[in-house]
Design a protein around this motif. Sequence first.
Motif, PDB file in Angstrom:
ATOM      1  N   LEU A  71      51.221  41.330  26.616  1.00  0.00           N
ATOM      2  CA  LEU A  71      51.523  42.653  26.876  1.00  0.00           C
ATOM      3  C   LEU A  71      52.711  42.803  27.146  1.00  0.00           C
ATOM      4  O   LEU A  71      52.848  43.031  28.599  1.00  0.00           O
ATOM      5  CB  LEU A  71      50.231  43.523  27.376  1.00  0.00           C
ATOM      6  CG  LEU A  71      49.236  42.982  27.510  1.00  0.00           C
ATOM      7  CD1 LEU A  71      47.854  42.563  28.428  1.00  0.00           C
ATOM      8  CD2 LEU A  71      48.912  43.983  25.927  1.00  0.00           C
ATOM      9  N   ASN A  72      53.845  42.833  26.910  1.00  0.00           N
ATOM     10  CA  ASN A  72      55.287  43.264  27.431  1.00  0.00           C
ATOM     11  C   ASN A  72      55.921  44.891  27.578  1.00  0.00           C
ATOM     12  O   ASN A  72      56.435  44.628  28.144  1.00  0.00           O
ATOM     13  CB  ASN A  72      55.733  42.343  26.705  1.00  0.00           C
ATOM     14  CG  ASN A  72      55.591  40.792  26.894  1.00  0.00           C
ATOM     15  OD1 ASN A  72      55.985  40.021  27.886  1.00  0.00           O
ATOM     16  ND2 ASN A  72      55.660  40.230  25.934  1.00  0.00           N
ATOM     17  N   ARG A 107      53.167  53.274  23.976  1.00  0.00           N
ATOM     18  CA  ARG A 107      53.211  54.611  23.659  1.00  0.00           C
ATOM     19  C   ARG A 107      55.095  54.732  23.709  1.00  0.00           C
ATOM     20  O   ARG A 107      55.630  55.463  22.751  1.00  0.00           O
ATOM     21  CB  ARG A 107      52.913  56.243  25.194  1.00  0.00           C
ATOM     22  CG  ARG A 107      53.285  57.364  24.198  1.00  0.00           C
ATOM     23  CD  ARG A 107      52.485  58.057  25.319  1.00  0.00           C
ATOM     24  NE  ARG A 107      52.770  57.948  26.542  1.00  0.00           N
ATOM     25  CZ  ARG A 107      52.295  58.624  27.783  1.00  0.00           C
ATOM     26  NH1 ARG A 107      51.106  58.909  27.659  1.00  0.00           N
ATOM     27  NH2 ARG A 107      52.750  58.854  29.031  1.00  0.00           N
ATOM     28  N   CYS A 108      56.061  54.140  24.015  1.00  0.00           N
ATOM     29  CA  CYS A 108      57.049  54.648  23.917  1.00  0.00           C
ATOM     30  C   CYS A 108      58.731  53.144  24.275  1.00  0.00           C
ATOM     31  O   CYS A 108      59.411  53.576  23.445  1.00  0.00           O
ATOM     32  CB  CYS A 108      58.189  55.465  25.699  1.00  0.00           C
ATOM     33  SG  CYS A 108      58.311  54.630  26.892  1.00  0.00           S
ATOM     34  N   GLY A 109      57.565  52.130  23.953  1.00  0.00           N
ATOM     35  CA  GLY A 109      58.055  51.111  24.216  1.00  0.00           C
ATOM     36  C   GLY A 109      59.329  50.559  24.529  1.00  0.00           C
ATOM     37  O   GLY A 109      60.419  49.329  24.938  1.00  0.00           O
ATOM     38  N   ALA A 110      59.263  51.040  25.799  1.00  0.00           N
ATOM     39  CA  ALA A 110      59.897  50.392  27.400  1.00  0.00           C
ATOM     40  C   ALA A 110      59.106  49.076  27.748  1.00  0.00           C
ATOM     41  O   ALA A 110      57.875  48.764  28.061  1.00  0.00           O
ATOM     42  CB  ALA A 110      59.872  51.700  28.056  1.00  0.00           C
ATOM     43  N   ALA A 111      59.765  48.571  28.716  1.00  0.00           N
ATOM     44  CA  ALA A 111      59.293  47.287  29.523  1.00  0.00           C
ATOM     45  C   ALA A 111      57.911  47.869  30.099  1.00  0.00           C
ATOM     46  O   ALA A 111      58.293  49.625  30.966  1.00  0.00           O
ATOM     47  CB  ALA A 111      59.742  46.397  30.122  1.00  0.00           C
ATOM     48  N   CYS A 171      54.242  51.713  32.649  1.00  0.00           N
ATOM     49  CA  CYS A 171      55.247  51.774  32.127  1.00  0.00           C
ATOM     50  C   CYS A 171      55.972  52.282  33.352  1.00  0.00           C
ATOM     51  O   CYS A 171      55.478  54.128  32.982  1.00  0.00           O
ATOM     52  CB  CYS A 171      54.902  52.667  30.927  1.00  0.00           C
ATOM     53  SG  CYS A 171      56.907  52.982  29.903  1.00  0.00           S
ATOM     54  N   GLU A 172      57.186  51.461  33.789  1.00  0.00           N
ATOM     55  CA  GLU A 172      57.893  52.726  34.474  1.00  0.00           C
ATOM     56  C   GLU A 172      58.832  54.017  33.508  1.00  0.00           C
ATOM     57  O   GLU A 172      59.401  54.912  34.262  1.00  0.00           O
ATOM     58  CB  GLU A 172      59.380  51.484  34.790  1.00  0.00           C
ATOM     59  CG  GLU A 172      58.702  50.903  36.382  1.00  0.00           C
ATOM     60  CD  GLU A 172      59.438  49.852  36.155  1.00  0.00           C
ATOM     61  OE1 GLU A 172      60.442  49.611  35.839  1.00  0.00           O
ATOM     62  OE2 GLU A 172      60.148  49.612  37.394  1.00  0.00           O
ATOM     63  N   ALA A 173      59.297  54.108  32.578  1.00  0.00           N
ATOM     64  CA  ALA A 173      59.869  54.903  32.212  1.00  0.00           C
ATOM     65  C   ALA A 173      58.680  56.537  31.611  1.00  0.00           C
ATOM     66  O   ALA A 173      58.924  57.681  31.735  1.00  0.00           O
ATOM     67  CB  ALA A 173      60.322  54.602  30.073  1.00  0.00           C
TER      68      ALA A 173
END
Length: 216
Positions: free
Chosen positions: A45-46, A50-54, A70-72
Amino acid sequence: MSHGQRQPNPHGLSDLRRDDDPTGRPSAFEPAAGRGVPAWLAASLNHCSRCGAALRLGPLPGEDRERLACEACGYIAYVNPRLVVTTLPITDDGEVVLLRRGIEPGRGLWAQPGGFMEIDETVQEGAVRETLEETGLVVEPREIVGLYTRPEAAIVVVAFVARIVGGAPVATPEALEVRPFAPGAIPWPEIAFRTTEWALRDWLRRVSPDLDEEHR
Ligand SMILES: [Zn+2]
Protein backbone atom coordinates in the motif's frame (compact mmCIF):
# COMPACT_ATOMS: atom_id res chain seq x y z
CA MET A 1 -8.90 -23.04 0.82
CA SER A 2 -7.93 -21.01 -2.17
CA HIS A 3 -6.46 -18.21 -0.11
CA GLY A 4 -4.54 -16.25 -2.65
CA GLN A 5 -4.93 -18.52 -5.57
CA ARG A 6 -6.86 -16.16 -7.75
CA GLN A 7 -5.61 -13.17 -5.77
CA PRO A 8 -1.99 -14.03 -5.08
CA ASN A 9 -1.07 -13.19 -1.55
CA PRO A 10 2.34 -14.78 -1.09
CA HIS A 11 3.08 -13.07 2.20
CA GLY A 12 -0.29 -13.52 3.83
CA LEU A 13 0.43 -17.03 4.94
CA SER A 14 -0.10 -16.71 8.63
CA ASP A 15 -3.39 -18.57 8.70
CA LEU A 16 -1.11 -21.62 8.41
CA ARG A 17 -0.91 -23.49 11.69
CA ARG A 18 2.85 -23.84 11.32
CA ASP A 19 3.23 -20.05 11.32
CA ASP A 20 1.70 -19.70 14.78
CA ASP A 21 3.78 -18.23 17.53
CA PRO A 22 4.75 -21.31 19.56
CA THR A 23 4.82 -19.29 22.78
CA GLY A 24 1.18 -18.35 22.67
CA ARG A 25 -1.99 -20.28 22.04
CA PRO A 26 -3.75 -18.47 19.21
CA SER A 27 -7.43 -17.87 19.61
CA ALA A 28 -10.16 -16.80 17.25
CA PHE A 29 -11.32 -14.41 19.94
CA GLU A 30 -7.99 -12.89 20.88
CA PRO A 31 -8.15 -9.08 20.85
CA ALA A 32 -6.36 -7.75 17.79
CA ALA A 33 -6.78 -4.03 18.51
CA GLY A 34 -3.70 -1.90 18.10
CA ARG A 35 -1.63 -4.26 16.00
CA GLY A 36 -2.26 -2.19 12.92
CA VAL A 37 -1.97 -3.31 9.33
CA PRO A 38 0.07 -6.52 8.89
CA ALA A 39 3.51 -5.73 7.45
CA TRP A 40 3.04 -7.92 4.35
CA LEU A 41 -0.14 -5.98 3.53
CA ALA A 42 1.29 -2.54 4.36
CA ALA A 43 4.15 -3.27 1.94
CA SER A 44 1.65 -3.31 -0.93
CA LEU A 45 0.00 0.00 0.00
CA ASN A 46 2.40 2.67 -1.19
CA HIS A 47 0.42 4.70 -3.67
CA CYS A 48 -2.98 6.34 -3.85
CA SER A 49 -5.34 4.25 -5.95
CA ARG A 50 -7.14 7.44 -7.07
CA CYS A 51 -4.27 9.71 -8.15
CA GLY A 52 -1.09 7.66 -7.82
CA ALA A 53 0.69 9.97 -5.35
CA ALA A 54 2.40 8.57 -2.25
CA LEU A 55 0.31 7.46 0.74
CA ARG A 56 1.36 8.54 4.20
CA LEU A 57 0.40 6.93 7.53
CA GLY A 58 -0.65 9.40 10.18
CA PRO A 59 -3.39 10.89 12.34
CA LEU A 60 -6.40 12.42 10.60
CA PRO A 61 -9.20 14.62 11.97
CA GLY A 62 -12.17 12.50 13.03
CA GLU A 63 -10.32 9.20 12.81
CA ASP A 64 -9.68 7.14 15.93
CA ARG A 65 -6.47 5.58 14.61
CA GLU A 66 -3.71 6.46 12.18
CA ARG A 67 -4.77 6.07 8.56
CA LEU A 68 -3.03 5.83 5.24
CA ALA A 69 -3.93 8.99 3.35
CA CYS A 70 -2.92 10.70 0.13
CA GLU A 71 -1.38 14.13 0.66
CA ALA A 72 -2.13 15.13 -2.92
CA CYS A 73 -5.87 14.42 -3.16
CA GLY A 74 -7.00 13.58 0.37
CA TYR A 75 -8.10 10.03 -0.41
CA ILE A 76 -8.04 7.79 2.66
CA ALA A 77 -6.95 4.21 1.98
CA TYR A 78 -8.92 2.24 4.57
CA VAL A 79 -7.53 -1.24 5.14
CA ASN A 80 -10.09 -3.85 6.08
CA PRO A 81 -10.08 -7.63 6.30
CA ARG A 82 -11.48 -9.74 3.49
CA LEU A 83 -14.06 -12.46 3.91
CA VAL A 84 -13.13 -16.06 3.10
CA VAL A 85 -16.23 -18.19 2.46
CA THR A 86 -15.89 -21.90 3.23
CA THR A 87 -17.98 -25.01 3.76
CA LEU A 88 -17.77 -28.26 5.65
CA PRO A 89 -19.56 -30.55 3.15
CA ILE A 90 -21.18 -33.38 5.10
CA THR A 91 -21.96 -36.74 3.49
CA ASP A 92 -25.13 -38.75 4.13
CA ASP A 93 -23.00 -40.87 6.49
CA GLY A 94 -22.11 -37.82 8.58
CA GLU A 95 -18.52 -37.55 7.36
CA VAL A 96 -16.85 -34.25 6.48
CA VAL A 97 -15.24 -33.81 3.06
CA LEU A 98 -11.78 -32.21 3.06
CA LEU A 99 -9.30 -31.61 0.25
CA ARG A 100 -5.55 -32.09 0.19
CA ARG A 101 -4.17 -28.83 -1.12
CA GLY A 102 -2.24 -28.84 -4.36
CA ILE A 103 -1.04 -25.25 -4.04
CA GLU A 104 0.60 -23.04 -1.47
CA PRO A 105 -0.08 -22.01 1.17
CA GLY A 106 -0.38 -25.35 2.87
CA ARG A 107 0.43 -27.56 -0.11
CA GLY A 108 -0.02 -31.25 0.76
CA LEU A 109 -2.09 -30.46 3.85
CA TRP A 110 -5.85 -30.81 4.37
CA ALA A 111 -8.39 -28.00 4.40
CA GLN A 112 -12.07 -27.38 3.78
CA PRO A 113 -13.08 -25.90 0.43
CA GLY A 114 -13.32 -22.11 0.31
CA GLY A 115 -11.87 -18.89 -0.96
CA PHE A 116 -12.28 -15.16 -1.17
CA MET A 117 -15.81 -13.87 -1.58
CA GLU A 118 -16.34 -11.98 -4.83
CA ILE A 119 -17.77 -8.46 -4.82
CA ASP A 120 -20.97 -9.42 -6.68
CA GLU A 121 -22.17 -12.49 -4.82
CA THR A 122 -23.79 -13.39 -1.52
CA VAL A 123 -21.90 -15.23 1.19
CA GLN A 124 -23.83 -18.40 0.40
CA GLU A 125 -23.24 -18.08 -3.36
CA GLY A 126 -19.53 -17.67 -2.75
CA ALA A 127 -19.42 -20.74 -0.51
CA VAL A 128 -21.26 -22.84 -3.11
CA ARG A 129 -19.03 -21.59 -5.94
CA GLU A 130 -15.76 -22.23 -4.12
CA THR A 131 -16.87 -25.67 -2.97
CA LEU A 132 -17.80 -26.69 -6.51
CA GLU A 133 -14.55 -25.31 -7.96
CA GLU A 134 -12.36 -27.07 -5.45
CA THR A 135 -14.15 -30.38 -4.87
CA GLY A 136 -16.64 -30.99 -7.69
CA LEU A 137 -19.43 -31.14 -5.10
CA VAL A 138 -22.66 -29.17 -5.27
CA VAL A 139 -23.66 -28.13 -1.77
CA GLU A 140 -26.44 -26.32 0.06
CA PRO A 141 -25.01 -24.21 2.87
CA ARG A 142 -26.92 -24.66 6.13
CA GLU A 143 -26.05 -23.16 9.50
CA ILE A 144 -22.85 -21.26 10.19
CA VAL A 145 -20.57 -23.40 12.31
CA GLY A 146 -18.26 -20.50 13.06
CA LEU A 147 -16.79 -17.14 12.11
CA TYR A 148 -13.05 -16.77 12.71
CA THR A 149 -10.68 -13.80 12.71
CA ARG A 150 -7.04 -14.05 11.60
CA PRO A 151 -5.69 -10.48 11.80
CA GLU A 152 -2.21 -11.62 10.75
CA ALA A 153 -3.64 -12.82 7.45
CA ALA A 154 -6.13 -9.91 7.17
CA ILE A 155 -9.02 -12.34 6.77
CA VAL A 156 -12.28 -13.34 8.40
CA VAL A 157 -13.35 -16.89 7.64
CA VAL A 158 -16.97 -18.01 7.70
CA ALA A 159 -17.60 -21.77 7.74
CA PHE A 160 -20.97 -23.22 6.81
CA VAL A 161 -22.07 -26.76 7.44
CA ALA A 162 -23.26 -27.84 4.00
CA ARG A 163 -25.40 -30.65 2.65
CA ILE A 164 -24.07 -32.36 -0.47
CA VAL A 165 -26.83 -32.27 -3.08
CA GLY A 166 -24.97 -33.17 -6.28
CA GLY A 167 -21.70 -33.48 -8.13
CA ALA A 168 -18.92 -35.94 -7.36
CA PRO A 169 -15.53 -35.54 -5.65
CA VAL A 170 -12.88 -34.71 -8.22
CA ALA A 171 -9.15 -34.12 -7.86
CA THR A 172 -7.71 -31.04 -9.55
CA PRO A 173 -4.34 -29.28 -9.51
CA GLU A 174 -5.76 -27.26 -6.61
CA ALA A 175 -7.02 -30.32 -4.75
CA LEU A 176 -4.78 -33.37 -5.04
CA GLU A 177 -7.30 -35.51 -3.21
CA VAL A 178 -10.90 -35.00 -2.08
CA ARG A 179 -12.30 -37.41 0.49
CA PRO A 180 -14.58 -37.71 3.51
CA PHE A 181 -13.39 -38.20 7.06
CA ALA A 182 -15.39 -39.64 9.94
CA PRO A 183 -15.61 -37.40 13.03
CA GLY A 184 -13.11 -39.60 14.85
CA ALA A 185 -10.66 -39.77 11.95
CA ILE A 186 -9.79 -36.14 11.20
CA PRO A 187 -6.08 -35.94 10.22
CA TRP A 188 -5.27 -33.29 12.82
CA PRO A 189 -1.46 -33.13 12.35
CA GLU A 190 -1.99 -32.54 8.62
CA ILE A 191 -4.58 -29.76 8.82
CA ALA A 192 -3.33 -26.72 6.89
CA PHE A 193 -4.97 -23.73 8.52
CA ARG A 194 -5.74 -22.69 12.05
CA THR A 195 -9.19 -21.60 10.85
CA THR A 196 -9.79 -25.10 9.43
CA GLU A 197 -8.90 -26.59 12.80
CA TRP A 198 -11.26 -24.21 14.62
CA ALA A 199 -14.14 -24.92 12.21
CA LEU A 200 -13.68 -28.69 12.47
CA ARG A 201 -13.54 -28.57 16.27
CA ASP A 202 -16.68 -26.43 16.42
CA TRP A 203 -18.44 -28.86 14.06
CA LEU A 204 -17.32 -31.84 16.16
CA ARG A 205 -18.62 -30.22 19.35
CA ARG A 206 -22.04 -30.21 17.68
CA VAL A 207 -22.11 -33.64 16.10
CA SER A 208 -19.92 -35.71 18.42
CA PRO A 209 -19.84 -34.02 21.83
CA ASP A 210 -18.86 -37.37 23.35
CA LEU A 211 -15.65 -37.69 21.32
CA ASP A 212 -12.83 -37.49 23.82
CA GLU A 213 -10.38 -34.60 23.62
CA GLU A 214 -7.55 -36.53 22.03
CA HIS A 215 -9.76 -37.25 19.03
CA ARG A 216 -10.58 -33.61 18.60
ZN1 LIG B 1 -4.45 10.69 -4.22
